[in-house]
Design a protein around this motif. Structure first.
Motif, PDB file in Angstrom:
ATOM      1  N   THR A 144       0.834  -1.203   0.000  1.00  0.00           N
ATOM      2  CA  THR A 144       0.000   0.000   0.000  1.00  0.00           C
ATOM      3  C   THR A 144       0.869   1.254   0.000  1.00  0.00           C
ATOM      4  OG1 THR A 144      -0.115   0.302   2.404  1.00  0.00           O
ATOM      5  CG2 THR A 144      -1.692  -1.251   1.418  1.00  0.00           C
ATOM      6  N   GLU A 145       0.224   2.381  -0.091  1.00  0.00           N
ATOM      7  CA  GLU A 145       0.922   3.669  -0.029  1.00  0.00           C
ATOM      8  C   GLU A 145       1.111   4.159   1.403  1.00  0.00           C
ATOM      9  OE1 GLU A 145      -2.078   6.952  -1.240  1.00  0.00           O
ATOM     10  OE2 GLU A 145      -2.931   5.041  -1.921  1.00  0.00           O
ATOM     11  N   LEU A 146       0.676   3.378   2.369  1.00  0.00           N
ATOM     12  CA  LEU A 146       0.799   3.778   3.766  1.00  0.00           C
ATOM     13  C   LEU A 146       2.255   3.823   4.201  1.00  0.00           C
ATOM     14  CD1 LEU A 146      -2.129   1.703   5.299  1.00  0.00           C
ATOM     15  CD2 LEU A 146      -2.158   4.087   4.555  1.00  0.00           C
ATOM     16  N   GLU A 147       2.551   4.773   5.076  1.00  0.00           N
ATOM     17  CA  GLU A 147       3.899   4.890   5.634  1.00  0.00           C
ATOM     18  C   GLU A 147       3.975   4.069   6.916  1.00  0.00           C
ATOM     19  OE1 GLU A 147       5.775   8.726   5.927  1.00  0.00           O
ATOM     20  OE2 GLU A 147       4.405   9.521   4.406  1.00  0.00           O
ATOM     21  N   TYR A 175       0.694   2.288  10.660  1.00  0.00           N
ATOM     22  CA  TYR A 175       0.677   2.660   9.243  1.00  0.00           C
ATOM     23  C   TYR A 175      -0.175   3.910   9.083  1.00  0.00           C
ATOM     24  CZ  TYR A 175       2.794  -1.862   8.851  1.00  0.00           C
ATOM     25  OH  TYR A 175       3.657  -2.917   9.008  1.00  0.00           O
ATOM     26  N   THR A 176       0.415   4.917   8.441  1.00  0.00           N
ATOM     27  CA  THR A 176      -0.226   6.225   8.355  1.00  0.00           C
ATOM     28  C   THR A 176      -0.371   6.685   6.907  1.00  0.00           C
ATOM     29  OG1 THR A 176       1.883   7.407   8.491  1.00  0.00           O
ATOM     30  CG2 THR A 176       0.769   6.915  10.579  1.00  0.00           C
ATOM     31  N   LEU A 177      -1.273   7.642   6.722  1.00  0.00           N
ATOM     32  CA  LEU A 177      -1.434   8.324   5.452  1.00  0.00           C
ATOM     33  C   LEU A 177      -1.506   9.805   5.769  1.00  0.00           C
ATOM     34  CD1 LEU A 177      -1.865   7.966   2.370  1.00  0.00           C
ATOM     35  CD2 LEU A 177      -4.320   8.075   2.825  1.00  0.00           C
ATOM     36  N   ASN A 212      -2.906   8.279  11.670  1.00  0.00           N
ATOM     37  CA  ASN A 212      -2.811   6.865  12.035  1.00  0.00           C
ATOM     38  C   ASN A 212      -4.027   6.123  11.482  1.00  0.00           C
ATOM     39  OD1 ASN A 212      -0.552   7.516  13.581  1.00  0.00           O
ATOM     40  ND2 ASN A 212      -1.773   7.803  15.428  1.00  0.00           N
ATOM     41  N   LEU A 213      -3.772   5.104  10.659  1.00  0.00           N
ATOM     42  CA  LEU A 213      -4.886   4.348  10.094  1.00  0.00           C
ATOM     43  C   LEU A 213      -4.927   2.899  10.560  1.00  0.00           C
ATOM     44  CD1 LEU A 213      -5.062   5.566   6.380  1.00  0.00           C
ATOM     45  CD2 LEU A 213      -6.267   6.431   8.389  1.00  0.00           C
ATOM     46  N   TYR A 250     -10.389  -4.591   3.527  1.00  0.00           N
ATOM     47  CA  TYR A 250     -10.575  -3.674   4.658  1.00  0.00           C
ATOM     48  C   TYR A 250      -9.503  -2.575   4.635  1.00  0.00           C
ATOM     49  CZ  TYR A 250     -14.329  -6.314   6.871  1.00  0.00           C
ATOM     50  OH  TYR A 250     -15.542  -6.908   7.150  1.00  0.00           O
ATOM     51  N   ILE A 251      -8.282  -2.939   4.297  1.00  0.00           N
ATOM     52  CA  ILE A 251      -7.201  -1.952   4.210  1.00  0.00           C
ATOM     53  C   ILE A 251      -7.484  -0.966   3.074  1.00  0.00           C
ATOM     54  CG2 ILE A 251      -4.754  -1.636   3.645  1.00  0.00           C
ATOM     55  CD1 ILE A 251      -4.265  -4.332   5.173  1.00  0.00           C
ATOM     56  N   SER A 252      -7.917  -1.472   1.942  1.00  0.00           N
ATOM     57  CA  SER A 252      -8.237  -0.629   0.794  1.00  0.00           C
ATOM     58  C   SER A 252      -9.362   0.344   1.130  1.00  0.00           C
ATOM     59  CB  SER A 252      -8.634  -1.514  -0.388  1.00  0.00           C
ATOM     60  OG  SER A 252      -9.017  -0.735  -1.481  1.00  0.00           O
ATOM     61  N   GLU A 253     -10.394  -0.141   1.794  1.00  0.00           N
ATOM     62  CA  GLU A 253     -11.509   0.721   2.197  1.00  0.00           C
ATOM     63  C   GLU A 253     -11.034   1.782   3.187  1.00  0.00           C
ATOM     64  OE1 GLU A 253     -15.916   0.587   4.296  1.00  0.00           O
ATOM     65  OE2 GLU A 253     -14.954  -1.317   3.803  1.00  0.00           O
ATOM     66  N   THR A 254     -10.143   1.398   4.095  1.00  0.00           N
ATOM     67  CA  THR A 254      -9.592   2.348   5.066  1.00  0.00           C
ATOM     68  C   THR A 254      -8.881   3.501   4.354  1.00  0.00           C
ATOM     69  OG1 THR A 254      -9.318   0.626   6.744  1.00  0.00           O
ATOM     70  CG2 THR A 254      -7.927   2.587   6.971  1.00  0.00           C
ATOM     71  N   ILE A 255      -8.069   3.164   3.363  1.00  0.00           N
ATOM     72  CA  ILE A 255      -7.318   4.182   2.606  1.00  0.00           C
ATOM     73  C   ILE A 255      -8.286   5.074   1.829  1.00  0.00           C
ATOM     74  CG2 ILE A 255      -5.664   4.547   0.735  1.00  0.00           C
ATOM     75  CD1 ILE A 255      -4.272   1.921   1.750  1.00  0.00           C
ATOM     76  N   LYS A 256      -9.269   4.469   1.181  1.00  0.00           N
ATOM     77  CA  LYS A 256     -10.274   5.252   0.410  1.00  0.00           C
ATOM     78  C   LYS A 256     -11.030   6.195   1.322  1.00  0.00           C
ATOM     79  CE  LYS A 256     -11.005   1.843  -3.206  1.00  0.00           C
ATOM     80  NZ  LYS A 256     -11.830   0.710  -3.612  1.00  0.00           N
ATOM     81  N   ASN A 257     -11.431   5.703   2.494  1.00  0.00           N
ATOM     82  CA  ASN A 257     -12.152   6.554   3.451  1.00  0.00           C
ATOM     83  C   ASN A 257     -11.302   7.751   3.869  1.00  0.00           C
ATOM     84  OD1 ASN A 257     -14.341   4.839   3.404  1.00  0.00           O
ATOM     85  ND2 ASN A 257     -13.947   3.934   5.408  1.00  0.00           N
TER      86      ASN A 257
END
Length: 120
Positions: free
Chosen positions: A33-36, A46-48, A52-53, A110-117
């Motif tokens: 993912t693109e998360l840091e 993991y953050t965006l 904190n996500l 779930y991770i993808s939805e988290t990033i989209k949200n």
């Protein structure tokens, strides 16, 4: 059980041999993912854009993926747990015990939805 402070995710995983397979499967997905990735509160976080996500944590009887804004996820599969109802408002987690495997497709969704949200 007090854990030593991990300097990075690999070191954190090494502190929990019991959850090694679970953590490696989770970590492998998160790395795509693109998360840091960083260590916060002694565990992988993991953050965006500084938010904190997702977190990865190990305990004696289970390990978990924390979704810091998990209450916003659809949770069609009904797998998200609020570990402290009445206390925790947004945080939700998917728990794994020793005899469970990580459903990678479910976790990816779930991770993808988290990033989209988070991106809105």
């Amino acid at each position: 059980m007090a854990n030593p402070k991990a300097k990075n995710t690999q070191e954190y995983i090494s502190f929990f041999p019991k959850w090694k397979n679970h953590f490696e499967a989770i970590h492998k997905i998160l790395q795509t993912t693109e998360l840091e990735e960083s260590i916060k509160w002694g565990a992988p976080c993991y953050t965006l854009k500084g938010k904190n996500l997702i977190g990865m944590v190990g305990f004696k009887n289970h390990c978990a993926v924390w979704f810091h804004k998990g209450a916003l996820l659809k949770d069609d599969k009904n797998v998200l747990i609020n570990a402290q109802p009445g206390k925790t408002q947004m945080l939700r987690q998917i728990r794994y015990t020793e005899n469970e495997t990580v459903d990678t497709l479910l976790l990816e969704n779930y991770i993808s939805e988290t990033i989209k949200n988070e991106k809105g």
